[in-house]
Scaffold this motif. Structure first.
Motif, PDB file in Angstrom:
ATOM      1  N   ARG A 175      13.533   4.685  -6.085  1.00  0.00           N
ATOM      2  CA  ARG A 175      12.293   4.336  -6.775  1.00  0.00           C
ATOM      3  C   ARG A 175      12.596   3.740  -8.152  1.00  0.00           C
ATOM      4  NH1 ARG A 175       9.131   9.945  -5.145  1.00  0.00           N
ATOM      5  NH2 ARG A 175       8.312   9.219  -3.117  1.00  0.00           N
ATOM      6  N   ALA A 192      12.031   6.343  -0.558  1.00  0.00           N
ATOM      7  CA  ALA A 192      11.284   7.505  -1.040  1.00  0.00           C
ATOM      8  C   ALA A 192      12.183   8.596  -1.613  1.00  0.00           C
ATOM      9  CB  ALA A 192      10.416   8.065   0.080  1.00  0.00           C
ATOM     10  N   TYR A 236       9.738   6.692 -10.139  1.00  0.00           N
ATOM     11  CA  TYR A 236       9.357   5.357 -10.577  1.00  0.00           C
ATOM     12  C   TYR A 236       9.322   5.293 -12.101  1.00  0.00           C
ATOM     13  CZ  TYR A 236       8.127   3.866  -5.874  1.00  0.00           C
ATOM     14  OH  TYR A 236       8.177   3.515  -4.548  1.00  0.00           O
ATOM     15  N   GLN A 296       4.529   8.381  -8.270  1.00  0.00           N
ATOM     16  CA  GLN A 296       5.380   9.466  -7.805  1.00  0.00           C
ATOM     17  C   GLN A 296       6.660   9.574  -8.633  1.00  0.00           C
ATOM     18  OE1 GLN A 296       5.202   9.732  -3.186  1.00  0.00           O
ATOM     19  NE2 GLN A 296       4.926   7.573  -3.662  1.00  0.00           N
ATOM     20  N   SER A 347      -2.006  -0.511  -5.790  1.00  0.00           N
ATOM     21  CA  SER A 347      -1.104   0.472  -5.206  1.00  0.00           C
ATOM     22  C   SER A 347      -0.940   1.634  -6.180  1.00  0.00           C
ATOM     23  CB  SER A 347       0.260  -0.165  -4.929  1.00  0.00           C
ATOM     24  OG  SER A 347       0.139  -1.261  -4.049  1.00  0.00           O
ATOM     25  N   GLN A 348      -0.858   2.851  -5.664  1.00  0.00           N
ATOM     26  CA  GLN A 348      -0.735   4.028  -6.518  1.00  0.00           C
ATOM     27  C   GLN A 348       0.531   4.835  -6.235  1.00  0.00           C
ATOM     28  OE1 GLN A 348      -5.349   4.937  -5.934  1.00  0.00           O
ATOM     29  NE2 GLN A 348      -4.546   6.134  -7.628  1.00  0.00           N
ATOM     30  N   PHE A 349       1.344   4.373  -5.292  1.00  0.00           N
ATOM     31  CA  PHE A 349       2.512   5.175  -4.930  1.00  0.00           C
ATOM     32  C   PHE A 349       3.539   5.239  -6.054  1.00  0.00           C
ATOM     33  CE2 PHE A 349       3.171   0.877  -3.250  1.00  0.00           C
ATOM     34  CZ  PHE A 349       4.405   0.551  -3.787  1.00  0.00           C
ATOM     35  N   SER A 379       0.812  -1.223   0.000  1.00  0.00           N
ATOM     36  CA  SER A 379       0.000   0.000   0.000  1.00  0.00           C
ATOM     37  C   SER A 379       0.840   1.265   0.000  1.00  0.00           C
ATOM     38  CB  SER A 379      -0.942   0.002   1.208  1.00  0.00           C
ATOM     39  OG  SER A 379      -0.202  -0.074   2.414  1.00  0.00           O
ATOM     40  N   ALA A 380       2.134   1.133   0.335  1.00  0.00           N
ATOM     41  CA  ALA A 380       2.998   2.300   0.397  1.00  0.00           C
ATOM     42  C   ALA A 380       4.437   1.845   0.257  1.00  0.00           C
ATOM     43  CB  ALA A 380       2.810   3.046   1.718  1.00  0.00           C
ATOM     44  N   GLU A 381       5.310   2.784  -0.068  1.00  0.00           N
ATOM     45  CA  GLU A 381       6.732   2.482  -0.157  1.00  0.00           C
ATOM     46  C   GLU A 381       7.382   2.688   1.205  1.00  0.00           C
ATOM     47  OE1 GLU A 381       8.281   5.348  -2.923  1.00  0.00           O
ATOM     48  OE2 GLU A 381       7.914   7.028  -1.570  1.00  0.00           O
TER      49      GLU A 381
END
Length: 372
Positions: A145, A140, A293, A290, A285-287, A133-135
């Motif tokens: 990424r 970050a 990536y 950013q 997942s949508q991270f 759900s998150a990195e």
């Protein structure tokens, strides 16, 4: 669907309709301890708990004799034929030990249903993070990424580069005609699920998508080992930086077949900035939208460079549609199991509306409205 994570989580205490705790349908601790003692020797410390993540096979975390182990077994209740074949999953993982493909250590496989009431296997537990759900905060930054995406693609290329005959998997399947059979197989999974779910609501778009896939299936394809469920949250990254992919999980759908089915599946879960809202937000997942990536196109470029294969817009239209179609079929199977009372997973009832949304996404990809 993913079933692994690094987090321990608490054992589920949800109850079934008859008041039975769900974990009691998955494991009899005394019998499991007896089995491990017979196979691995006695141990003073023993603990078993259910891992709450995952939506397909069940995952149990076991502490035994100072070892941290993972038990994988199917969900309780009737399942579609060939689904949740954990011993097949174990076979391919065991064969790949010592290859460039990163994997947990395989420990035991058991087909004696007197132990857990189903086939199961045991593997070693791997430390690290699954990017679900998150990195992790340590990733970050743009360089890390970028490396996450590169590690993901490079590992897929490694899977597709395995000498499957050399590792003893020559009889693991029939790679000829694999993609055509995939379309037929997942159409049958829909039929199995619709036996029950059509009493609640229908999904007429599925028939249209099935027909299009049947008409556009490639006449031939390369033949490699394929994972069957390869995506970012089915791999694990080691603690620390730079990102290092250390384990690939969820091999239950592995086969000998068309490598582009894996690539299309992976891409169907990868988000670019500006993409439409996901049809299944719980599974998306949508991270990776950013900065830093890689884009889907960049992932494809790296895969092509690593393997020498091509994957053009026409390929993407077919393989990504097939991927979303398969996800919809899995969702419909989940919905049937929910209606029959064979899961406590809160995701399953959402498939009443998520599967129709996935069917619409298939049509958008077919129509060129969600390009690579």
């Amino acid at each position: 669907m993913t079933d692994h994570d690094d987090a321990g989580g608490d054992e589920s205490t949800d109850e079934t309709a008859d008041g039975e705790a769900y974990i009691d349908r998955l494991v009899n601790p005394d019998r499991l301890q007896e089995y491990l003692a017979a196979e691995l020797g006695p141990a003073d410390d023993f603990d078993v708990r259910r891992h709450p993540e995952g939506h397909s096979n069940e995952t149990l975390f076991v502490t035994y004799g100072g070892r941290e182990l993972v038990v994988r077994r199917p969900p309780p209740g009737e399942t579609a034929e060939t689904a949740h074949d954990v011993l097949r999953e174990y076979r391919v993982m065991d064969a790949l030990q010592g290859t460039p493909v990163p994997l947990p250590e395989t420990v035991l496989a058991c087909d004696d249903h007197d132990v857990l009431g189903a086939d199961f296997y045991v593997m070693g537990r791997v430390d690290g993070d699954v990017l679900r759900s998150a990195e992790p905060e340590r990733f970050a930054v743009p360089d890390h990424r970028q490396q996450v995406g590169e590690e993901l693609v490079d590992t897929l290329a490694a899977i597709h580069g395995v000498d499957y005959e050399g590792v003893g998997l020559a009889e693991f399947g029939r790679p000829e005609g694999f993609t055509e059979r995939q379309v037929g197989r997942w159409a049958k999974q829909f039929q199995w699920a619709f036996e029950v779910t059509s009493e609640e609501r229908t999904v007429p778009e599925i028939a249209e998508v099935t027909e299009w896939l049947q008409e556009h299936v490639p006449a031939d394809h390369d033949q490699t080992l394929v994972h069957g469920d390869y995506k970012l949250d089915n791999v694990q990254f080691a603690p620390g930086t730079p990102p290092e992919l250390v384990a690939v999980f969820d091999w239950e759908l592995a086969a000998l077949g068309d490598p582009l089915t894996d690539l299309g599946w992976m891409l169907s879960f990868w988000r670019d900035p500006g993409d439409p809202e996901p049809a299944t937000p719980e599974l998306t997942s949508q991270f990776m939208e950013q900065e830093g990536y890689p884009s889907r196109r960049e992932l494809v470029d790296r895969y092509e460079a690593a393997t020498g294969r091509t994957y053009d817009e026409q390929d993407d239209r077919f393989y990504r549609t097939l991927a979303v179609y398969k996800l919809a079929a899995l969702g419909e199977m989940f919905y049937r199991r929910y209606l029959e009372g064979n899961s406590d997973d809160p995701l399953y009832p959402t498939m009443e509306t998520r599967v129709p949304a996935l069917a619409q996404r298939c049509l958008r990809i077919i129509d060129g409205e969600e390009p690579l």
